[in-house]
Scaffold this motif. Structure first.
Motif, PDB file in Angstrom:
ATOM      1  N   GLU A  93       9.880  35.759  -3.561  1.00 54.38           N
ATOM      2  CA  GLU A  93       9.143  36.251  -2.549  1.00 54.38           C
ATOM      3  C   GLU A  93       8.839  37.873  -3.066  1.00 54.38           C
ATOM      4  OE1 GLU A  93      10.315  34.139   1.657  1.00 54.38           O
ATOM      5  OE2 GLU A  93      11.658  35.919   0.714  1.00 54.38           O
ATOM      6  N   GLU A  94       9.729  38.445  -3.449  1.00 53.59           N
ATOM      7  CA  GLU A  94       9.222  39.757  -4.017  1.00 53.59           C
ATOM      8  C   GLU A  94       8.667  39.959  -4.898  1.00 53.59           C
ATOM      9  OE1 GLU A  94      11.991  43.411  -6.017  1.00 53.59           O
ATOM     10  OE2 GLU A  94      12.950  41.834  -5.160  1.00 53.59           O
ATOM     11  N   ALA A  95       8.666  38.860  -6.024  1.00 50.96           N
ATOM     12  CA  ALA A  95       7.661  38.756  -6.935  1.00 50.96           C
ATOM     13  C   ALA A  95       6.030  38.447  -6.522  1.00 50.96           C
ATOM     14  CB  ALA A  95       7.915  37.727  -7.969  1.00 50.96           C
ATOM     15  N   VAL A  96       5.893  37.785  -5.506  1.00 56.68           N
ATOM     16  CA  VAL A  96       4.605  37.372  -5.146  1.00 56.68           C
ATOM     17  C   VAL A  96       4.113  38.026  -3.834  1.00 56.68           C
ATOM     18  CG1 VAL A  96       4.930  34.994  -5.929  1.00 56.68           C
ATOM     19  CG2 VAL A  96       5.587  35.517  -3.575  1.00 56.68           C
ATOM     20  N   GLY A  97       4.870  38.621  -3.212  1.00 53.32           N
ATOM     21  CA  GLY A  97       4.725  39.665  -2.088  1.00 53.32           C
ATOM     22  C   GLY A  97       4.352  38.838  -0.789  1.00 53.32           C
ATOM     23  N   GLN A  98       4.884  37.808  -0.511  1.00 53.50           N
ATOM     24  CA  GLN A  98       4.729  37.096   0.714  1.00 53.50           C
ATOM     25  C   GLN A  98       5.865  36.133   1.126  1.00 53.50           C
ATOM     26  OE1 GLN A  98       1.916  33.643   0.784  1.00 53.50           O
ATOM     27  NE2 GLN A  98       0.864  35.011  -0.404  1.00 53.50           N
ATOM     28  N   PRO A  99       6.046  35.928   2.169  1.00 51.38           N
ATOM     29  CA  PRO A  99       7.307  35.070   2.612  1.00 51.38           C
ATOM     30  C   PRO A  99       6.848  33.550   2.422  1.00 51.38           C
ATOM     31  CG  PRO A  99       5.890  35.481   4.467  1.00 51.38           C
ATOM     32  CD  PRO A  99       5.451  36.445   3.385  1.00 51.38           C
ATOM     33  N   LEU A 100       8.136  32.909   2.063  1.00 57.19           N
ATOM     34  CA  LEU A 100       8.117  31.348   1.456  1.00 57.19           C
ATOM     35  C   LEU A 100       9.044  30.763   2.468  1.00 57.19           C
ATOM     36  CD1 LEU A 100       7.708  32.135  -2.159  1.00 57.19           C
ATOM     37  CD2 LEU A 100       5.979  31.411  -0.666  1.00 57.19           C
ATOM     38  N   ASN A 101       8.780  29.436   2.963  1.00 56.17           N
ATOM     39  CA  ASN A 101      10.003  29.024   3.881  1.00 56.17           C
ATOM     40  C   ASN A 101      10.112  27.610   3.245  1.00 56.17           C
ATOM     41  OD1 ASN A 101       7.446  27.381   4.629  1.00 56.17           O
ATOM     42  ND2 ASN A 101       7.580  27.870   6.646  1.00 56.17           N
ATOM     43  N   GLY A 102       9.590  27.021   2.076  1.00 57.79           N
ATOM     44  CA  GLY A 102      10.345  25.790   1.621  1.00 57.79           C
ATOM     45  C   GLY A 102      10.170  25.887   0.234  1.00 57.79           C
TER      46      GLY A 102
END
Length: 198
Positions: A93-102
Motif C-alpha cells: 500500500e505504501e508503494a502504490v499509494g492506495q488502500p488494498l483490501n484483498g
C-alpha cells in the motif's frame, strides 16, 4: 524497499510499472518460506464445457471480511489477514499509494502450473482496477497481448522480490498469462493485491 517510481512499461493504452528488485533478497526469502509454510492452499475445480477441471496451481484468498471475490465462476470468502500478510499489505500500500483490501495467493509448484489468458476485469474491482503483483521464488515469464488478439506483444520475467503494478485502463485493453513451460523452474508464489469494491 523502493517506492513506486519505476519507469512505465512501454505499452499503449496501459499503465504498468515494474520494479524487478523491489524487495531485498533476505526479506523475500523470509516471506517466501513463511508463506509456503502457513498458507492453507486449495486447488479449486472450475467447470468448462460441462466438465470439471482442477485449476493448474494452488490458491488462497485473504482479505477484509467484506472482500468477497468471484472469478472464473468461483466465489471466494476471504481468510482473515495473518500478521505476515498484514505486514506485506502495508508495504505494498505504501508503494502504490492506495488502500488494498484483498490478496490472491497463487502457488506455481513447477512449470506445469500456469494461469491462462485473462484480464482482471471483474465488476467488483471497479472500472480501472489497480493490481499489485508481488513475486517470490522462481522466476516465470509474464506475457501480455492485446485483448482479442493472439500475438504476445510484451513479456516480463517476474523474479524473486519483484513488484509489477497494473493500473488505469490496462485491464480494458490487455490480457496476461503465465504459460506452462518445460524449462526447469523453482516454485513461484505470486501475491496479487487489489481493492474489492463492496
Amino acid at each position: 524497499m523502493t517506492p513506486i517510481d519505476a519507469e512505465p512499461v512501454p505499452l499503449a493504452d496501459a499503465d504498468l510499472r515494474f520494479l524487478p528488485d523491489w524487495l531485498d533478497a533476505s526479506r523475500a526469502d523470509r516471506w517466501l518460506a513463511a508463506l509456503l509454510a502457513e498458507t492453507p492452499w486449495e486447488q479449486p475445480q472450475v467447470r468448462l464445457y460441462g466438465r470439471s477441471f482442477a485449476v493448474p496451481r494452488l490458491v488462497a484468498w485473504y482479505g477484509d471480511p467484506e472482500a468477497r471475490y468471484r472469478y472464473s465462476g468461483l466465489s471466494h470468502e476471504p481468510l482473515p489477514w495473518t500478521p505476515l500478510l498484514a505486514e506485506i499489505r502495508r508495504a505494498v500500500e505504501e508503494a502504490v499509494g492506495q488502500p488494498l483490501n484483498g490478496v490472491l495467493l497463487n502457488l506455481y509448484r513447477d512449470g506445469r502450473d500456469s494461469m491462462g489468458w485473462h484480464s482482471d476485469d471483474e465488476a467488483e474491482l471497479g472500472r480501472n482496477p489497480l493490481i499489485a503483483s508481488l513475486s517470490l521464488g522462481g522466476a516465470r515469464r509474464f506475457d501480455l497481448r492485446r485483448a482479442g488478439q493472439g500475438r504476445i506483444e510484451h513479456s516480463l520475467w517476474l523474479g524473486h522480490g519483484s513488484l509489477l503494478v497494473m493500473a488505469g485502463a490496462t485491464q480494458h485493453h490487455w490480457q496476461h498469462q503465465v504459460a506452462k513451460t518445460r524449462r526447469p523452474c523453482a516454485p513461484r508464489l505470486n501475491l496479487t493485491f487489489r481493492r474489492v469494491h463492496i
